[in-house]
Design a protein around this motif. Structure first.
Motif, PDB file in Angstrom:
ATOM      1  N   GLY A 124       0.824  -1.209   0.000  1.00 53.52           N
ATOM      2  CA  GLY A 124       0.000   0.000   0.000  1.00 53.52           C
ATOM      3  C   GLY A 124       0.854   1.252   0.000  1.00 53.52           C
ATOM      4  N   GLY A 125       1.901   1.271   0.826  1.00 56.89           N
ATOM      5  CA  GLY A 125       2.811   2.418   0.860  1.00 56.89           C
ATOM      6  C   GLY A 125       3.512   2.601  -0.472  1.00 56.89           C
ATOM      7  N   PHE A 126       3.932   1.489  -1.044  1.00 61.72           N
ATOM      8  CA  PHE A 126       4.592   1.513  -2.350  1.00 61.72           C
ATOM      9  C   PHE A 126       3.684   2.164  -3.382  1.00 61.72           C
ATOM     10  N   LEU A 127       2.456   1.688  -3.377  1.00 65.91           N
ATOM     11  CA  LEU A 127       1.460   2.194  -4.328  1.00 65.91           C
ATOM     12  C   LEU A 127       1.282   3.710  -4.200  1.00 65.91           C
ATOM     13  N   MET A 128       1.099   4.182  -2.969  1.00 63.17           N
ATOM     14  CA  MET A 128       0.853   5.608  -2.771  1.00 63.17           C
ATOM     15  C   MET A 128       2.057   6.457  -3.158  1.00 63.17           C
ATOM     16  N   ILE A 129       3.223   6.064  -2.654  1.00 65.91           N
ATOM     17  CA  ILE A 129       4.378   6.944  -2.809  1.00 65.91           C
ATOM     18  C   ILE A 129       4.930   6.885  -4.228  1.00 65.91           C
ATOM     19  N   SER A 130       4.871   5.704  -4.854  1.00 65.14           N
ATOM     20  CA  SER A 130       5.327   5.662  -6.244  1.00 65.14           C
ATOM     21  C   SER A 130       4.391   6.481  -7.117  1.00 65.14           C
ATOM     22  N   THR A 131       3.111   6.493  -6.759  1.00 67.04           N
ATOM     23  CA  THR A 131       2.174   7.289  -7.543  1.00 67.04           C
ATOM     24  C   THR A 131       2.476   8.774  -7.413  1.00 67.04           C
ATOM     25  N   ILE A 132       2.698   9.212  -6.173  1.00 70.42           N
ATOM     26  CA  ILE A 132       3.023  10.629  -5.977  1.00 70.42           C
ATOM     27  C   ILE A 132       4.240  10.998  -6.814  1.00 70.42           C
ATOM     28  N   ALA A 133       5.287  10.188  -6.683  1.00 67.54           N
ATOM     29  CA  ALA A 133       6.513  10.493  -7.424  1.00 67.54           C
ATOM     30  C   ALA A 133       6.273  10.414  -8.926  1.00 67.54           C
ATOM     31  N   GLY A 134       5.461   9.426  -9.343  1.00 71.80           N
ATOM     32  CA  GLY A 134       5.190   9.257 -10.766  1.00 71.80           C
ATOM     33  C   GLY A 134       4.470  10.464 -11.351  1.00 71.80           C
ATOM     34  N   VAL A 135       3.510  10.980 -10.609  1.00 74.05           N
ATOM     35  CA  VAL A 135       2.764  12.145 -11.098  1.00 74.05           C
ATOM     36  C   VAL A 135       3.699  13.345 -11.233  1.00 74.05           C
TER      37      VAL A 135
END
Lengths: 711, 711
Positions: free
Chosen positions: B627-638
């Motif tokens: 879940g953390g991976f999902l959230m933080i990679s998304t933030i960085a990806g955006v």
């Protein structure tokens, strides 16, 4: 407790003695011929003038911040009905002032040594490689020792003064939290020192190159270039004063963070758990002194880098040995279930940190040295022009973040699990494990800093040799040292970002402990930062964005400051007759003055950005969001710093690789393309990247100091 | 329920009718002279050949993934003693195949329309601007409508088949989770379509430019360049097939995510809460059809962009009106405390999303259009050479992330708070608010996609006009449309990344709901992702690193694939006599073939990276870490996607700005420097950036599908 303070102050005295001996050695060396001295004096004057003005600006900002933090802490604690409001406020204020002062002194020492060693190194080069190496490296060593010792002395003394010597459990446990101001003061000064210095050095470099090398076609470090002294001054203010302040605050902030964690384990370790980080630092200084003593080349053909690596190796081995005793004597205790603490496992945490430090140096070397695939591939891409060079460099820089992140992850995970296992899974055990790892990693810090300061000294020595028209033989020596200094500068940057990454987790835990104590929760409880809450998620988003925005402003600042000097150099070339024929002397001082003003002006905006954003996030979105902001901006900051540092370093060396004769060598089209990459990389690796190291830790200390204000 | 399915299938039929009418219009247009048809046929053949081979490669990967997900789901559920193991496995498998197929069909339709519209647009340009605009935009509209309708139809039908029509509460509530495979299948195909297409288009572009323009000195789109057809093919496979699949999966994944959240609010809304997103999408399609009908220029001097903006404005206003009814009729219900749901507040959520969509388009326009400060500043920096151009562009790109992030933050915060307020702070209320905002933002999707596909059609039309030696007058029309197409392409990228950002929070909640249901916890409970835990922190670190590493491999892939074509073009120039005099025809097909093979080969590594990392993180570090991976990679990806897209777009237009006559115009030194920036920006904005949009959503759907496997 007495014995530990005995060790700490004993080491302080030993370090001061070592500094005196090394200084005597340096100052008895010859300063070379009048021409060399003239150049050296110009550099000295310029550097000191910059530092003086920079410190004035920083002092102004620091005073404003001081008023805000003492006031804010006072009223926030008062409104919460805390009876200690006045006490907390003045302790934090005093610690802040001490931290800021010590940080400034660290920067000053670094700069003072470089400007005095550069000309002596150049003169020493006449007597051979070993002499020059000794002077340059011992000069660096003075800075390394002074900075780490000052940090140790400052934190230890504040701890004693703020209740550590009271013998009263409650006061002892409160003392570490009162020192957070020290870390904040140190990081505030470090941020501006690194930013201002970083902007100065690259603006002068870019300006001197663009007008001198490209437009007028004269070589680098040519005395006809009006910006040449500013360029040499830049090496000092960026790499010495900046990095000195940076690593000073690293050691300070991380010591304070580890001490706060020690409070959480007070029931097990007592005051020993709080003092452990300080003693570890003291032992590291001793190990570094021994390592420094071993650096010398035996024959003149030897690679100086080998000797530096040998010294680093010796320091590391000594630290590995010292920490056995440190951990096994200090971190003993009985756990709640009646069993004993497993000190070997805690020692395992320390080893993890030391190994991580070494691994970071090796990885940085892989990505930025001319001997490996990345730099060679970038150099090859120059054959198809500047665009492919940039594309390859950027993609290589991004790739270079992968392995370091994996290593950090493994180190955090290992030390956390070991800490838990050693302490029977009691609360905060895992975190203390990562704290020990951080202490392990930072114990070689004095030696690393010596290697780092060695860089600008050799760089300056090369410049002085070039400008004073030294013989080919002398130039060969200074060139070899200079190449070696470039490598050490790159490696120590890797070390600095690695230690920042490891320390994050530690500083984050300190923040959580502060939050718990403000909320009146026991330190043993668990306070979670739930990223599923929109406030925390948003804070994370803003954290990543801040890293990008800060990098943007730092990079742009270089471009702006460079514009000032470009205009001035062009003016001098046009208005001073005979300058190009070497008949008239350019007005060096004016260039120094202009870039000083430019850099100081440009450092304010990114600086303010970093200070205000975390406070705003905390005030508007609350404590939990501030925690998320802290963690996620740190993650992004570390990865971005790795990218910027490594891409910049690789471009630099790709140019060097071509200059050594590959792909057509100097004056080829490939070389022209490689110069573009080098110029792009300059603000990456010398301004934005290193400033991000400081940013990471500043965000930690700022949230620690302002936590009382957060809703 | 019948009425809602009536609306959904009714709109599907209307959309199909609209597509038939538009297609008839397109296919009755003239295809121009034989020379134009010859070129157009070559493009068509190349594009179709690429798609065929690409789909073969993707099919192979998809079959492997299919086996893994059905097997993994079966055994994971079996080992947990779930009696539904077989049922879950085959439902997920069927949904996956459906999603993958529909996504592939979407890409195919986009491509088919472009290759048939390009030559008709070029021919239409003879009859004037309006005719050409009509053909190009209606061609784009067919793709936009087809893709969104297919997504709506696929998800609705699967929901019906998987239990939605059963009338049984338990089955209805289970159905949305069974459709997650649809989103995953769609994103898997989208990732490879976008990556492969993105690599193809830029490799061909860079290859054609480097050898043709720079080495041989012939103009762009010159028929003597052997890579020119490959270049034109690239516009289709990258922008049409790639973005078609991208937005198909956006709408699909976000519909599924919103439906899963609807399940959590079943006690309040019943099945209406699950169907709301589908009906919102259906109404958006109607609004888009009306908006599309309004696009036409009245006089030949008018700016076509104005007309497109008018159409977008009309669509937005209609959506604003339609959603009032949608929200106020469907989202009614009684809260646990006996009060009624405040539907006006929920409508406020929808408005927030719609406004955010508009804001993203405006912000992208500010940072990438020639009329504003950023592009002008970059163009000015070209005067001092390529290095300063790159530095300014990078720093501007980084800066451009700030405002979009602030807007996203405000939108998430507002819709979350409104959702909570409207639903009396019951669990999941805030999240449903953000889901409604996402639906609002995506309701204009069909129109946006029409604008997007319009870009490559006009680009191709310009190329065909150029190559077939059309008159100056015709070329002026196609040039004006082409410029307008460049703007729409940039704006729709901004919209795509904005919707991805908003959707993250939604998909993340869907993940949490899945975790809860696997752990046997009620959906009303709170499952926290605590970033203070080392596993979660490490996962976040790896997530940010993945974004950098993926961007690196995507950018590098372009360089590698370009090398193949550079070698081939050089070979043809050397070995085919008379090619430069226009006497011999170059071997276009071979270039197309070579870049096809190269792009497909290079897309595999980054693709595999994205698929395996989240699964590994989940399996090794657990559900919370995933879940953390999902959230933080998304933030960085955006944030990274914003940086890459905007920097690339700004460099492109800085070059155009100089070509329009500023800073010395074409052939000046500034222009040369601007070409370097444009080349660097190409893989940023057309390969890595758009692929990151897909990556963000793929990580969400992959964790959703594999969650049963996580420890």
């Amino acid at each position: 407790m007495t014995i530990y303070f005995g060790i700490i102050y004993g080491v302080t005295i030993i370090a001061v003695l070592a500094i005196i001996i090394l200084s005597k050695y340096i100052f008895k060396q010859e300063k070379g011929n009048p021409k060399m001295q003239e150049i050296s004096n110009a550099i000295k004057e310029g550097a000191m003038a910059f530092l003086k003005r920079q410190y004035k600006t920083i002092a102004l900002i620091a005073i404003i911040v001081l008023i805000i933090i003492t006031g804010a802490n006072y009223f926030a604690n008062l409104s919460k009905g805390s009876s200690d409001a006045t006490s907390i406020a003045w302790h934090t204020g005093v610690a802040f002032v001490m931290g800021a002062l010590c940080s400034a002194i660290s920067g000053y020492i670094g700069m003072y040594m470089t400007v005095n060693c550069n000309v002596r190194t150049a003169e020493g080069a006449r007597k051979g490689l070993n002499k020059a190496l000794q002077i340059a490296f011992r000069g660096g060593a003075i800075t390394g020792l002074a900075v780490t010792t000052l940090s140790l002395f400052g934190v230890s003394t504040l701890f004693l003064l703020f209740g550590g010597a009271s013998g009263n459990d409650t006061l002892i446990k409160e003392a570490p939290s009162l020192i957070v101001g020290f870390g904040f003061g140190a990081s505030l000064v470090a941020l501006f020192a690194q930013l201002g210095g970083g902007i100065y050095t690259k603006a002068a470099d870019v300006g001197a190159d663009l007008v001198g090398k490209v437009e007028a076609g004269i070589p680098e470090d040519d005395p006809r270039n009006p910006a040449v002294i500013a360029d040499l001054v830049g090496d000092n203010v960026g790499d010495c004063a900046g990095r000195g302040a940076d690593l000073f605050e690293s050691t300070a902030a991380e010591n304070v963070g580890a001490m706060i964690l020690g409070v959480a384990l007070y029931p097990i370790f007592g005051v020993k758990g709080i003092l452990f980080p300080l003693v570890a630092r003291a032992l590291g200084i001793i190990a570094s002194i021994v390592g420094i003593a071993f650096v010398k080349v035996k024959n003149e053909d030897e690679d100086p880098m080998k000797e530096l690596n040998k010294g680093y190796g010796i320091t590391t081995i000594l630290v590995l040995i010292f920490l056995i005793f440190n951990v096994r004597y200090m971190l003993t205790g009985t756990l709640p279930d009646g069993s004993e603490v497993n000190t070997w496992m805690l020692y395992g945490c320390a080893v993890t940190g030391i190994v991580l430090g070494y691994a970071f140096v090796l990885l940085t070397n892989y990505y930025t040295s001319v001997n490996n695939r990345p730099v060679k591939e970038i150099a090859k891409s120059c054959e198809t022009g500047p665009a492919t060079n940039i594309i390859t460099g950027i993609s290589m820089g991004m790739e270079s973040t992968a392995l370091p992140v994996l290593f950090i992850s493994i180190a955090i995970f290992t030390s956390y699990k070991l800490g838990n296992a050693a302490l029977g899974n009691i609360p905060n055990a895992g975190l203390y494990g990562t704290a020990i790892a951080t202490m392990g990693m930072l114990s070689t810090c004095a030696f690393i800093l010596a290697m780092d300061t060695f860089g600008p000294i050799t760089d300056n020595a090369g410049g002085i040799a070039e400008m004073s028209g030294a013989s080919e033989e002398v130039r060969l020596v200074t060139d070899r040292l200079d190449a070696c200094g470039n490598t050490t500068k790159a490696l120590t940057k890797g070390y600095a970002v690695g230690s920042a990454a490891l320390a994050t987790f530690l500083l984050f835990s300190a923040y959580l402990d502060q939050v718990k104590s403000i909320l009146g929760k026991p330190l043993e409880s668990w306070y979670s930062i739930d990223i599923g809450k929109p406030e925390v998620f948003i804070a994370g988003f803003i954290g990543v964005m801040l890293v990008f925005l800060f990098s943007s402003t730092a990079i742009r600042a270089v471009g702006r400051a460079a514009q000032y000097i470009i205009v001035e150099v062009r003016r001098q070339f046009k208005e001073i007759p005979g300058i190009m024929e070497g008949k008239a002397k350019p007005d060096y001082a004016r260039c120094v003055d202009i870039v000083t003003k430019g850099a100081l002006k440009e450092m304010v905006l990114p600086g303010i950005l970093v200070i205000t954003t975390p406070v705003l996030v905390g005030v508007l979105l609350g404590k939990e969001a501030a925690g998320g902001f802290l963690m996620i901006s740190t993650i992004a900051g570390v990865v971005m710093a790795l990218f910027l540092n490594n891409a910049g370093g690789a471009w630099d060396n790709a140019k060097k690789y071509i200059e050594l004769g590959s792909f057509g060598g100097k004056k080829s089209e490939a070389h022209k393309a490689s110069v573009v990459g080098d110029t792009v990389g300059d603000p990456f690796k010398d301004t934005a990247g290193p400033s991000l190291h400081v940013l990471i830790k500043l965000i930690s200390t700022i949230t620690l100091v302002f936590v009382a204000l957060f809703s």
